[in-house]
Design a protein around this motif. Structure first.
Motif, PDB file in Angstrom:
ATOM      1  N   ARG A   1     -30.352 -74.278 -33.185  1.00 15.20           N
ATOM      2  CA  ARG A   1     -30.412 -73.407 -33.626  1.00 15.20           C
ATOM      3  C   ARG A   1     -30.995 -72.450 -33.836  1.00 15.20           C
ATOM      4  O   ARG A   1     -31.007 -70.818 -32.850  1.00 15.20           O
ATOM      5  CB  ARG A   1     -30.514 -73.339 -35.516  1.00 15.20           C
ATOM      6  CG  ARG A   1     -29.741 -71.392 -36.218  1.00 15.20           C
ATOM      7  CD  ARG A   1     -29.954 -71.831 -37.230  1.00 15.20           C
ATOM      8  NE  ARG A   1     -28.558 -72.934 -38.056  1.00 15.20           N
ATOM      9  CZ  ARG A   1     -27.474 -72.135 -37.538  1.00 15.20           C
ATOM     10  NH1 ARG A   1     -27.714 -71.043 -37.834  1.00 15.20           N
ATOM     11  NH2 ARG A   1     -26.575 -72.860 -38.137  1.00 15.20           N
ATOM     12  N   HIS A   2     -33.050 -72.959 -33.664  1.00 12.32           N
ATOM     13  CA  HIS A   2     -33.831 -72.453 -32.421  1.00 12.32           C
ATOM     14  C   HIS A   2     -33.508 -72.131 -31.398  1.00 12.32           C
ATOM     15  O   HIS A   2     -33.735 -71.068 -30.745  1.00 12.32           O
ATOM     16  CB  HIS A   2     -35.315 -73.192 -32.820  1.00 12.32           C
ATOM     17  CG  HIS A   2     -36.075 -72.232 -31.775  1.00 12.32           C
ATOM     18  ND1 HIS A   2     -37.081 -71.107 -32.470  1.00 12.32           N
ATOM     19  CD2 HIS A   2     -36.763 -72.513 -31.140  1.00 12.32           C
ATOM     20  CE1 HIS A   2     -38.069 -70.533 -31.585  1.00 12.32           C
ATOM     21  NE2 HIS A   2     -38.013 -71.270 -30.002  1.00 12.32           N
TER      22      HIS A   2
ATOM     23  N   THR B   1     -33.181 -68.316 -29.597  1.00 13.55           N
ATOM     24  CA  THR B   1     -33.763 -67.470 -28.180  1.00 13.55           C
ATOM     25  C   THR B   1     -33.086 -67.719 -27.012  1.00 13.55           C
ATOM     26  O   THR B   1     -33.675 -66.501 -26.456  1.00 13.55           O
ATOM     27  CB  THR B   1     -34.750 -69.082 -27.806  1.00 13.55           C
ATOM     28  OG1 THR B   1     -35.576 -69.507 -29.283  1.00 13.55           O
ATOM     29  CG2 THR B   1     -35.598 -68.576 -26.974  1.00 13.55           C
TER      30      THR B   1
END
Length: 793
Positions: free
Chosen positions: A514-515, A519
């Protein structure tokens, strides 16, 4: 204690070969203690002990099933004798719940035996004594004269007891002792109405061991003498019994007894064997071959061979040194009757309890699993009926049998035709205690780890056995992706089954979590079955296969890798063409592509636009667009640092056309056109690169390595300032812990090496480019061969 009526089935008795046989039922003695007393009608009860037994002709032991067995010679102590034909013996059986025998219950049991077929000489070889009895009308040892033997015998036992003497002949010499002194040495001698008998223990001081036809015999050479003032009566009471003769194979036991014992047969030429009878316990085996027993004899031997496990004996389980095995026990007897000139007839009886050595029987585990049923079926055997399963451990979790059944494990026994059995365990593949491992491309390896706890034998010794059963089945569907596009985005849709359990999605060398998605500007949407990624056209991680002011061909690649091994199973690619408009693309390699759109009034000629370096013109253009492609090191691009980013900046401008004039100001019809171009790069970045050799024979050895920074351009060499460039090898991809400069680094083929090159200078006018990076066999920069990692940046 009090007298009580015998419980039904508690005692069985018989009379066989002039021996009383009595057996007690062990089931009625469970949890209790018992003693036997020999009841003498004149002196009362006498407690049976080991010393009394061998001297008086008693044996107390157990049969192969564990039932107490009592045997007594009809010539034994306290036996009532009527004319050497009718015999009776009364035994008190005392039973108590306490080892001290308090509050004992006493059962009186009389036994009767009728025996009239006496041979001239009868020899009994029991477990704990040897006995010989001789008719008193037989010839004496010396044939010098003939005497009326019967008239010379005393009329009462008391008189005889006081006047008989014994002479023993052994390797140490001759010894003459009285009957009373012989009794102190463990012998028993007496005479009845028509017979004289001697009972002796094995291995006494007066005995000798000699080998006869390969069998060790314990022998006592003795003469019984009756002395009166006018007469000397000598009777040969020599006795000899086998003490071994047992041999074993993996499948049989063999008992060998000499057919002719020289010390018992004076004139071997007159020897004639009359009958050989084999028995088990107290029963004669009329047809041994029906039980697969093999009875054979020749001039020197009588040999009995019994298959291990045959009927009549008992095969029982045992544990020795933590190893499971079996022992076979059988109680045999042999009666051999022969004739010879010296003795008319001799009846020779040997009673032998035989137990085989421990025979290891390593249990086997048979995997009868049918993968289609998704059910482990494991057979564990073969075991005798005296083995029971008491507990199992599955996947390090212990279960009693009740708990195992409650947990839905299925456990049952299956019998085999040979009397053994196996324990069957059934466990579902989907059980929580079954280990599951994703293997190969689309298979699951199911592993059942079991530790069995068994109770073995009458002693209920615990036995443990561990096993591991595996089954691999193709029950995983590798996901297939579906790609699509709209005007501004690429889309990738994947099934969510197995994600993060069996496999992960990777964007380059980074796991697509998810990060990373946030990003890079991706949008992720999930439902109960699928994941949809929305990738904007200018998001990070896209590959631009073709870029012009007319179109952009963009591709998004994501790899499906195994969670445990990171092996790539599938590459999902979505490729689409987009209509270009105004955009800027900053490539990781420093290439910048810009599509500038005309938004001026009046319109300008886009072919006359330029970068800061006026020689950098558009590569493509039309009335509305100009397309530039350049590297951050060219076209007048400037650089500055802000926080963790490097910012490269250039400018697109328009060359105005001016009218000729006499003086300033200059007259022009063109509007101003300036477009600032900015590209942001991370100051620290990790790239995954590779160096490969097609020829394995020229591959560098895997071992220690050294990183050397090197400036190979003349421009750098002209700079007097020393650049602070540091190169290191990290222990893992976190770049947190590094190897020392002289530390050996051992790597296997295909194992990654993590290299870091860092510029320590803080001057804004200095920046770091990793232009060339390669692997060589030595620190010499000109060494060959070399394996390139990066070339020209």
């Amino acid at each position: 204690s009090a007298l009580h009526v015998l419980p039904l089935g508690f005692v069985e008795s018989s009379c066989r070969s002039r021996i009383f046989w009595m057996k007690l039922n062990k089931l009625l003695l469970q949890g209790k203690f018992f003693q036997l007393e020999i009841y003498d009608p004149y002196s009362g009860p006498v407690l049976l002990d080991e010393k009394l037994a061998s001297r008086c002709g008693y044996v107390l032991s157990e049969d192969v099933w564990g039932n107490p067995v009592f045997r007594a010679s009809v010539l034994g102590c306290h036996v009532a004798n009527e004319a050497d034909e009718l015999f009776s013996l009364t035994v008190n059986i005392k039973v108590s719940s306490f080892s001290s025998m308090r509050a004992a219950v006493t059962y009186t049991y009389p036994m009767y035996c009728s025996y009239t077929s006496w041979a001239s000489r009868e020899i009994v070889c029991e477990e704990n004594y040897m006995e010989v009895s001789v008719k008193t009308d037989v010839p004496a040892v010396s044939n010098d004269y003939t005497v009326a033997w019967m008239s010379a015998l005393p009329e009462t036992q008391n008189v005889a007891y006081q006047q008989w003497q014994l002479m023993f002949v052994s390797p140490s010499g001759r010894k003459r002792i009285t009957v009373s002194d012989a009794a102190k040495l463990g012998y028993s001698f007496n005479n009845t109405q028509s017979r004289v008998y001697l009972r002796a223990p094995y291995h006494s001081n007066e005995s000798d061991v000699s080998m006869v036809s390969g069998v060790n015999m314990n022998m006592i050479t003795s003469t019984s003498m009756y002395r009166q003032r006018w007469l000397l009566l000598l009777i040969d009471t020599t006795v000899s019994c086998p003490v071994d003769g047992i041999s074993f194979t993996d499948t049989t036991l063999t008992w060998t007894v000499p057919k002719v014992v020289p010390t018992l047969v004076v004139q071997e030429s007159t020897f004639l064997s009359k009958s050989i009878v084999l028995g088990v316990d107290d029963q004669v085996i009329v047809k041994p071959e029906e039980l697969n027993y093999f009875l054979e004899y020749n001039e020197t031997h009588i040999r009995i061979t019994v298959p291990i496990g045959a009927e009549g004996g008992k095969l029982e389980s045992s544990i020795t040194g933590g190893v499971y095995g079996v022992i076979y026990c059988i109680d045999l007897f042999l009666e051999h009757t022969w004739m010879d000139a010296g003795w008319q007839s001799t009846k020779y009886t040997v009673i032998k309890s035989i137990t085989t050595p421990f025979m290891p029987q390593i249990p086997t585990v048979i995997n009868n699993t049918v993968p289609e049923e998704r059910l482990f079926n494991v057979a564990f055997g073969h075991f005798l009926p005296d083995v029971s399963l008491v507990a199992i451990t599955v996947g390090n979790v212990p279960f009693s049998l009740r708990e195992a059944q409650h947990h839905s494990f299925k456990i049952y026994e299956t019998p085999f035709s040979n009397g053994t059995k196996a324990f069957i365990l059934e466990v579902s593949f989907d059980d929580q205690y079954v280990l599951k491992e994703y293997v190969n491309r689309n298979e699951t390896k199911y592993t059942l780890q079991v530790n069995y706890t068994l109770s073995v034998g009458m002693e209920m010794t615990l036995y443990y056995h561990s096993t591991e059963v595996e089954c691999v089945i193709a029950d995983i569907e590798v996901p297939e992706g579906v790609g699509s596009c709209d005007e501004e985005n690429l889309y990738l849709t994947l099934p969510t089954f197995g994600l993060h359990q069996y496999w992960d999605l990777y964007l380059g060398n980074k796991i697509l979590n998810r990060h990373v998605a946030l990003t890079n500007g991706y949008l992720a949407a999930t439902n109960s079955t699928h994941l949809t990624l929305q990738i904007p056209l200018f998001a990070g991680g896209l590959i631009y296969e073709e870029v012009s002011f007319q179109k952009i061909k963009a591709r998004f690649d994501v790899a499906l890798r195994k969670v445990r091994t990171m092996e790539t199973l599938q590459m999902f690619s979505v490729s689409c063409n987009f209509n270009s408009s105004a955009f800027i693309i900053c490539h990781p390699d420093g290439t910048i592509m810009v599509s500038a759109q005309m938004k001026t009034a009046p319109a300008i000629d886009m072919s006359k636009t330029k970068l800061r370096d006026s020689s950098c013109k558009p590569r493509e253009y039309n009335e509305a667009h100009a397309f530039f492609k350049f590297h951050v090191t060219t076209c007048g691009t400037s650089v500055r640092f802000e926080g963790d980013h490097i910012i490269y900046e250039n400018e697109i401008s328009f060359e105005k056309e001016t009218l000729p004039g006499q003086s300033i100001p200059t007259i022009t019809r063109d509007p101003d056109y300036r477009l600032t171009v900015l590209c942001y790069y991370q100051a620290k970045e990790t790239l995954v690169l590779g160096a490969f050799s097609r020829d394995l024979t020229t591959s560098p050895p895997f071992g220690s390595g050294t990183m050397l920074p090197h400036s190979n351009t003349a421009a750098y060499r002209r700079v007097r300032q020393t650049l602070n460039v540091v190169s290191r090898v990290s222990k893992d991809e976190s770049f947190m812990e590094f190897y020392g400069p002289s530390m050996a680094i051992l790597k296997q083929p295909t194992e990654p090496v993590f290299l870091e090159v860092e510029l320590k200078d803080e001057s804004p006018n200095v920046e770091l480019y990793l232009e060339n990076c390669w692997v060589a066999r030595s620190p010499d920069f000109n060494n060959t061969p070399r394996w390139n990692i990066t070339v020209d940046g």
